[in-house]
Design an enzyme around this catalytic site. Structure first.
Site, PDB file in Angstrom:
ATOM      1  N   LYS A 128      70.101  51.726  19.376  1.00 53.01           N
ATOM      2  CA  LYS A 128      70.435  53.150  19.229  1.00 53.01           C
ATOM      3  C   LYS A 128      71.677  53.335  18.376  1.00 53.01           C
ATOM      4  CE  LYS A 128      72.396  55.516  22.631  1.00 53.01           C
ATOM      5  NZ  LYS A 128      73.622  56.157  22.067  1.00 53.01           N
ATOM      6  N   ASP A 146      67.762  58.378  22.524  1.00 55.70           N
ATOM      7  CA  ASP A 146      68.620  58.560  23.696  1.00 55.70           C
ATOM      8  C   ASP A 146      67.844  59.346  24.746  1.00 55.70           C
ATOM      9  OD1 ASP A 146      68.556  61.152  22.742  1.00 55.70           O
ATOM     10  OD2 ASP A 146      70.657  61.194  22.118  1.00 55.70           O
TER      11      ASP A 146
END
Length: 207
Positions: A128, A146
Site C-alpha cells: 500500500k 486501504d
C-alpha cells in the site's frame, strides 16, 4: 453510482487538480520525493490526517535530524508510533535519500510494478505504501488498497469479508486487479479511481 461521481464536473475538477499536483511532484527534486516517501511511512497504520500533521511537525528535519530529535517531534505532535517511525525515517534516509528519484524514475517509467518491488526493500514500506508513494509522484497504474477501498468493494459486491490488517501480497494483487477492471470500465487509471472512491467514502480529497 461511481460512474455518476466520476462524471460529476465539480468532483472531477477537484480530483484532476490533485492529479496535476502529483504530476508536478514527478518533476520535482529529491527533497520532494523523500518528503512524499516520509509521508507514506507515517501513513502506515495511521490515518492520513495524523500522518500529514506529523510530517508538517517534522518539516525540514526529515532531511538531517537524528533519530532522537525526530522521535521527540513526533511524540510532541501526538503521533502514535513515534519510536518505530522515527527509526524507519532514519533508515529510509540512510538507504535512499539522495538517489531515490534517480533509481525509481527509470523503473517506474518502464514498469510501475517493478518500481513498487524496489520500494518494498525500504523498511516500513509495504504494498500500500509503495503504491501510495508512486501515485503521489505521478504514477497512476497501481492501487492504494486501504480500508476505505475495501469497504467500497465489499459494498458493491466485488469482494467478500477481508481483514485489511492482514493483507498478503498475493491478495493485494488480486484486489488490485478487481480495481483495475473497475477503472478500465470507467476509462480512468486505477490510481485516479482511488481518489474518486476516497472522496465517496470520506467526502475529501486529501490523500
Amino acid at each position: 453510482m461511481l460512474r455518476s461521481l466520476v462524471q460529476n464536473p465539480r468532483v472531477r475538477a477537484r480530483v484532476l487538480e490533485r492529479v496535476d499536483e502529483f504530476r508536478l511532484n514527478n518533476l520535482s527534486n529529491e527533497e520532494v520525493w523523500f518528503r512524499e516517501l516520509t509521508l507514506c511511512l507515517l501513513t502506515a497504520n495511521s490515518s492520513f490526517i495524523s500522518a500529514y500533521q506529523a510530517l508538517n511537525c517534522l518539516g525540514d528535519k526529515i532531511y538531517y535530524a537524528n533519530e532522537e530529535v525526530i522521535r521527540s517531534i513526533l511524540k510532541s505532535c501526538k503521533y502514535r508510533f513515534y519510536n518505530l517511525k522515527a527509526k524507519y525515517i532514519i533508515m529510509a534516509r540512510e538507504k535512499v535519500y539522495g538517489k531515490l528519484k534517480e533509481e525509481i524514475t527509470p523503473l517506474a517509467d518502464s514498469d510501475q510494478q517493478l518500481a513498487r518491488e524496489k520500494l518494498l526493500n525500504i523498511k516500513g514500506i509495504g504494498m500500500k505504501e509503495a503504491s501510495h508513494f508512486l501515485r503521489n509522484v505521478g504514477y497512476f497504474d497501481l492501487a492504494i488498497i486501504d480500508r476505505h477501498l475495501i469497504d467500497f468493494m465489499r459494498r458493491i459486491g466485488a469482494i467478500g469479508e477481508i481483514n485489511v490488517k492482514h493483507l498478503s501480497k498475493s491478495r493485494y494483487i488480486s484486489l488490485e486487479s478487481v480495481l483495475k477492471s473497475i477503472a478500465l470500465n470507467l476509462n480512468i487509471s486505477v490510481g485516479i479511481l482511488d481518489l474518486f472512491i476516497w472522496y465517496k467514502e470520506t467526502n475529501t480529497i486529501v490523500k
